[in-house]
Design an enzyme around this catalytic site. Structure first.
Site, mmCIF file in Angstrom:
data_model
loop_
_atom_site.group_PDB
_atom_site.id
_atom_site.type_symbol
_atom_site.label_atom_id
_atom_site.label_comp_id
_atom_site.label_asym_id
_atom_site.label_seq_id
_atom_site.Cartn_x
_atom_site.Cartn_y
_atom_site.Cartn_z
ATOM 1 N N GLU A 44 103.628 25.124 -17.646
ATOM 2 C CA GLU A 44 103.842 25.340 -19.073
ATOM 3 C C GLU A 44 102.733 24.648 -19.875
ATOM 4 O O GLU A 44 102.286 23.561 -19.528
ATOM 5 C CB GLU A 44 105.197 24.761 -19.475
ATOM 6 C CG GLU A 44 105.516 24.874 -20.954
ATOM 7 C CD GLU A 44 106.818 24.175 -21.331
ATOM 8 O OE1 GLU A 44 107.404 24.531 -22.362
ATOM 9 O OE2 GLU A 44 107.249 23.257 -20.588
ATOM 10 N N LYS A 110 108.921 31.854 -25.183
ATOM 11 C CA LYS A 110 110.019 30.984 -24.762
ATOM 12 C C LYS A 110 111.241 31.182 -25.652
ATOM 13 O O LYS A 110 111.183 31.025 -26.871
ATOM 14 C CB LYS A 110 109.547 29.529 -24.812
ATOM 15 C CG LYS A 110 110.515 28.511 -24.236
ATOM 16 C CD LYS A 110 109.871 27.120 -24.273
ATOM 17 C CE LYS A 110 110.727 26.057 -23.625
ATOM 18 N NZ LYS A 110 110.065 24.723 -23.680
ATOM 19 N N CYS A 144 110.488 26.452 -18.765
ATOM 20 C CA CYS A 144 111.056 25.113 -18.849
ATOM 21 C C CYS A 144 112.528 25.066 -19.293
ATOM 22 O O CYS A 144 113.429 25.299 -18.498
ATOM 23 C CB CYS A 144 110.173 24.254 -19.745
ATOM 24 S SG CYS A 144 110.305 22.473 -19.405
#
Length: 257
Positions: A44, A110, A144
């Site tokens: 990331e 995300k 994540c």
């Protein structure tokens, strides 16, 4: 014939808020990967580290890195993926890019921005999942904090591989290890986690723990040091497990509003 996909997990330290330095370092590491790899996975925010100050990064760095990724993917004849800061439409996003060797680019923004760090106040969240069809495999990439939300990853499209790229810190690494294995088992997929290593300017330490789990939760590769590790994924494994156990047939049906 058993379709296979060889993946390379790049577990690396990152230079804080310095895209050029990170591209140079990662370029050297990518060049050293063997030529038979099909997919190279970066962590990331691999050009900056997990910074909450995107204004410190030039607004053209996202497009520059996109071009760099396309060049590397073509050079290695392998797909390349990872997330980075991207500025578009007057907003910053934590954007994952999946670049195929022919230059085809797929994006995933995300969905679950990390509120504990204030990511939700700095980066615009995405609202669409991405499924990439690549070399006979259906790949679902996530980032994540998405790992903590199983509904978002629920395998309703019969995808084969779930990938999480991360900057996941040391104090909560047990959650990382546990949830990655759970996502593999409950979705009957390969689950890959690629974390960074080292420490950042915000004072966070990262232990790596990049890993590949098969659909029964067996780890095929695991690392806790700075290195690149590889694993070969088998379409036959996915098909045999699903045909034998058929757990996905009993999943709950739902919709996301």
């Amino acid at each position: 014939m058993d379709e296979q996909l060889k993946v390379a997990l790049v577990q690396t330290s990152l230079v804080w808020e310095d895209p050029r330095a990170n591209r140079e370092d990662l370029g050297i590491k990518i060049d050293a990967i063997s030529s038979d790899v099909d997919l190279i996975i970066l962590p990331e925010m691999f050009t900056t580290g997990f910074t909450m100050s995107p204004q410190n990064i030039g607004k053209d760095e996202g497009p520059q890195t996109l071009i760099w990724m396309q060049e590397k993917a073509k050079q290695k004849d392998a797909a390349l993926m990872g997330s980075l800061i991207f500025y578009e439409n007057e907003a910053y996003t934590n954007r994952l890019l999946f670049i195929e060797p022919n230059g085809k680019t797929s994006i995933y923004d995300k969905r679950h921005t990390f509120t504990l760090a204030g990511e939700d106040k700095v980066y615009k969240a995405g609202d669409e999942r991405l499924i990439v069809n690549y070399k006979g495999f259906k790949i679902c990439p996530m980032i994540c904090y998405d790992l903590r939300f199983p509904v978002w990853a629920r395998n309703t499209e019969e995808y084969d591989i779930l990938v999480y790229v991360a900057n996941w810190p040391e104090p909560r690494i047990m959650a990382w290890d546990t949830l990655l294995k759970a996502r593999a088992i409950e979705n009957m997929v390969y689950c890959i986690g690629v974390n960074r290593i080292g420490s950042d300017e915000a004072g966070h330490k990262y232990p790596g723990h990049s890993v590949v789990f098969d659909s029964l939760g067996k780890d095929l590769v695991f690392s806790s040091k700075e290195e690149i590790v590889t694993a070969t994924l088998s379409k036959k494994h996915i098909q045999e497990v699903r045909n034998k156990l058929k757990f996905l047939n009993d999943r709950d049906h739902f919709s996301l509003e």
